[in-house]
Structure formats: structure tokens, C-alpha cells
Design an enzyme around this catalytic site. Structure first.
Site, mmCIF file in Angstrom:
data_model
loop_
_atom_site.group_PDB
_atom_site.id
_atom_site.type_symbol
_atom_site.label_atom_id
_atom_site.label_comp_id
_atom_site.label_asym_id
_atom_site.label_seq_id
_atom_site.Cartn_x
_atom_site.Cartn_y
_atom_site.Cartn_z
ATOM 1 N N THR A 112 0.788 -1.107 -0.131
ATOM 2 C CA THR A 112 0.392 -0.099 -0.174
ATOM 3 C C THR A 112 0.852 1.346 -0.204
ATOM 4 O OG1 THR A 112 -1.866 1.794 1.105
ATOM 5 C CG2 THR A 112 -0.760 -0.279 2.314
ATOM 6 N N HIS A 164 2.759 -12.099 13.738
ATOM 7 C CA HIS A 164 3.801 -12.510 14.439
ATOM 8 C C HIS A 164 3.147 -14.366 14.788
ATOM 9 C CE1 HIS A 164 6.547 -9.274 15.850
ATOM 10 N NE2 HIS A 164 5.237 -8.869 15.454
#
Length: 193
Positions: A112, A164
Site C-alpha cells: 500500500t 507474529h
């Protein structure tokens, strides 16, 4: 010494525009090949990480209908000119509501870019089922200390978000460092590296 004008001229002859975004996309490809855990998805039900054997970049596009994320498929098989042409075409067709549903699926990593809107650093949101996204802010000239002297340098904010459960922080830094290394050597990127 590399003649960048030759590359820009060759791009124009093919109907392409070499932009900083295209160079960053090529740098991302190199980083994904080095760190394939960023080019993956997480299947929570099966409790497994699926490393993709192909690279399909999801590109966030601001439209009148809101944010859409079309996909450039098999980007690692495209040269910089083909990538530039496809990025321009896909962005234009997405903004004019002429993108197909198939072109909005199958991404393996998202990008983005808020730089054209004047955006700096920000926190991009991971596009599920992908596990990572890179945000690009607006490049700005800033005063930096280089060898004890203050010198102007063009600084480009790169903002990486990741899941994560798949990627740890140390690999996140290594991944970003690989992208920066590639951006700092645009000759290597332009020559297909």
C-alpha cells in the site's frame, strides 16, 4: 556508469512509466525470495503455515468506492517494464471499476502506497490470509548526518506489518533491510536483480 535515461526511454516506448513504486515492487520480490515466510498464508484450522511457491502482489488502490486490492500475478516472472505496464493498467482499471473479481484474489503479499497523498509513516493492516504488508510513505528530503557532516538525503518511509504467528521481529528487520539494500542499488534492480 548506468544511464537511467535509457531505462526511462525504453519504458516509455513500451507504454510503461518507471516510478519509485515499481522499483520498490522489484525490491520486494528480491526480499520475498530471500525470506519466503513473508510470502505465505496461515491456515489456523489446520495449524499450518503455507509457503507460496509463486509471488502475487496485492496492490492497494484508492477508488471512489473505497479501497480495493487487485493482484499482479507471478510478479517474479516479469521484467521491470512489464511490471510497470501491468501496475499502471491494473490501477487505472481498478479506479474505473473495470477490474474482474478474479483480479482481486490470489495475493501472497500486499503493498500500500500513501506517498502520493502526502502520507508519511503509518501502520498498514495485514490483508488476510496473507501474513505481511508493506506500506510506502512519501519520500522527502531530510537532513542526515553522513561521515560527521549534515547532508540532504531522500528518505522513503517503509512500514512493515506482519503476523507474529508466522514472522518474528528479527526477520522483519532483515526483510526491510533487504528491501532497502535493493532500493539503494537501483542499477541492480533495473538490470533484473
Amino acid at each position: 556508469f548506468l544511464q537511467f535515461d535509457l531505462y526511462f526511454g525504453a519504458a516509455e516506448a513500451r507504454g510503461a512509466k518507471l516510478t519509485p513504486t515499481v522499483l520498490v515492487l522489484k525490491a520486494i520480490i528480491a526480499a520475498l525470495k530471500t525470506y519466503p515466510q513473508f510470502n505465505a498464508s496461515l491456515d489456523v484450522a489446520a495449524n499450518e503455515v503455507i509457503i507460496k511457491q509463486y509471488i502475487n502482489l496485492s496492490i492497494a488502490v484508492d477508488t471512489e468506492r473505497g479501497l480495493l486490492v487487485p493482484v499482479i500475478k507471478d510478479v517474479d516472472r516479469k521484467n521491470i517494464y512489464d511490471l510497470a505496464v501491468e501496475l499502471g493498467d491494473l490501477g487505472e482499471r481498478t479506479r474505473s471499476n473495470r477490474v474482474s473479481p478474479d483480479e482481486l484474489q490470489g495475493g501472497t503479499f500486499s503493498v500500500t502506497n500513501l506517498g502520493s497523498l502526502g502520507g508519511g509513516s503509518f501502520t498498514p493492516i495485514v490483508n488476510h490470509p496473507e501474513v505481511a504488508i508493506l506500506g510506502i510513505g512519501q519520500g522527502r528530503e531530510k537532513a542526515m548526518v553522513v561521515d560527521g557532516r549534515i547532508e540532504p538525503r531522500l528518505m522513503l518511509p517503509l512500514c512493515l506489518s506482519y503476523d507474529h504467528r508466522v514472522v518474528d521481529g528479527a526477520d522483519g528487520v532483515r526483510f526491510l533491510n533487504k528491501i532497502v539494500e535493493s532500493i539503494q542499488d537501483p542499477e541492480h534492480v533495473l538490470l533484473g536483480g
